[in-house]
Motif scaffolding. Sequence first.
Motif, PDB file in Angstrom:
ATOM      1  N   UNK A 101       0.880  -1.223   0.041  1.00 51.23           N
ATOM      2  CA  UNK A 101      -0.252   0.043  -0.029  1.00 51.23           C
ATOM      3  C   UNK A 101       0.794   1.354   0.011  1.00 51.23           C
ATOM      4  N   UNK A 102       1.985   1.265   0.505  1.00 52.75           N
ATOM      5  CA  UNK A 102       2.880   2.569   0.489  1.00 52.75           C
ATOM      6  C   UNK A 102       3.457   2.451  -0.755  1.00 52.75           C
ATOM      7  N   UNK A 103       3.880   1.652  -1.381  1.00 51.17           N
ATOM      8  CA  UNK A 103       4.469   1.874  -2.830  1.00 51.17           C
ATOM      9  C   UNK A 103       3.237   2.315  -3.740  1.00 51.17           C
ATOM     10  N   UNK A 104       2.135   1.647  -3.616  1.00 55.88           N
ATOM     11  CA  UNK A 104       1.156   1.862  -4.532  1.00 55.88           C
ATOM     12  C   UNK A 104       0.450   3.305  -4.435  1.00 55.88           C
ATOM     13  N   UNK A 105       0.479   3.614  -3.424  1.00 52.33           N
ATOM     14  CA  UNK A 105      -0.023   4.862  -3.026  1.00 52.33           C
ATOM     15  C   UNK A 105       0.575   5.808  -3.671  1.00 52.33           C
ATOM     16  N   UNK A 106       1.709   5.985  -3.379  1.00 51.56           N
ATOM     17  CA  UNK A 106       2.666   6.937  -3.988  1.00 51.56           C
ATOM     18  C   UNK A 106       2.669   6.958  -5.606  1.00 51.56           C
ATOM     19  N   UNK A 107       2.743   5.489  -5.978  1.00 52.35           N
ATOM     20  CA  UNK A 107       2.933   5.322  -7.475  1.00 52.35           C
ATOM     21  C   UNK A 107       1.761   5.681  -8.055  1.00 52.35           C
ATOM     22  N   UNK A 108       0.710   5.241  -7.639  1.00 50.00           N
ATOM     23  CA  UNK A 108      -0.625   5.928  -8.201  1.00 50.00           C
ATOM     24  C   UNK A 108      -1.089   7.301  -8.007  1.00 50.00           C
ATOM     25  N   UNK A 109      -0.489   7.909  -7.015  1.00 45.17           N
ATOM     26  CA  UNK A 109      -0.569   9.304  -7.115  1.00 45.17           C
ATOM     27  C   UNK A 109       0.442   9.838  -8.265  1.00 45.17           C
ATOM     28  N   UNK A 110       1.799   9.324  -8.368  1.00 47.73           N
ATOM     29  CA  UNK A 110       2.543  10.004  -9.456  1.00 47.73           C
ATOM     30  C   UNK A 110       1.888   9.991 -10.693  1.00 47.73           C
ATOM     31  N   UNK A 111       1.198   8.607 -11.041  1.00 48.31           N
ATOM     32  CA  UNK A 111       0.658   8.393 -12.292  1.00 48.31           C
ATOM     33  C   UNK A 111      -0.370   9.417 -12.848  1.00 48.31           C
TER      34      UNK A 111
END
Length: 204
Positions: A101-111
């Motif tokens: 959830x940590x990685x995908x939260x910020x990755x999804x935000x960046x995308x």
Amino acid sequence: MNVLYWTDLLGTGVFAISGTLAALHKKKDLDLLTLFIFAFVTAVGGGTLRDVIIQAHPVAWISDANYLLVVIFSVILAVACRRWWLGVLQRPLLVFDTLGIGIFTILGLEKALNAGVNAWAAVLLGIVSALFGGVIRDTLANEVPLVFERQLYATPCLTGATFYVLALFLGLDPTVNFLLSVGLITIFRLLAVKHGWSLPPIRV
């Protein structure tokens, strides 16, 4: 291939392991194909919804077979090492789910930001990226999704995503910002579980 791509593959693998371990924990004696389905929906469910919302076509795992290969490898790794992880990590499912959830939260935000979405909508899409796959996973396992329980699950994601956006506006180095934001989500979530933190309920 850029860092964002490799980070996305890493997050996919971490979430696929989380989905596999969750399936093994909640449903006994599952075959590899069933475990793959649990891992697949956990790993790509949130990102797929995000991409559909921001109209990012084709969806990443449809256009790039590496995502499916990562899921397959992660399932095999999770099954092969399940007893070792249980011996080394007290709660391997919690660890992998929290990293995911940590990685995908910020990755999804960046995308979402890269697609031109406004910052606060991007925060919400980052949270969707992180949590929706787990919602599908828990629903398939006939469990109440973690996001609907009182323990802090979405709150660490919101905190880390908000920190990322504010730090971005302040000009913090993107790589440092990414690492700090993912770290904030991860540490916040683990501390919340350890100490039993929760938000006060709204009663009718």
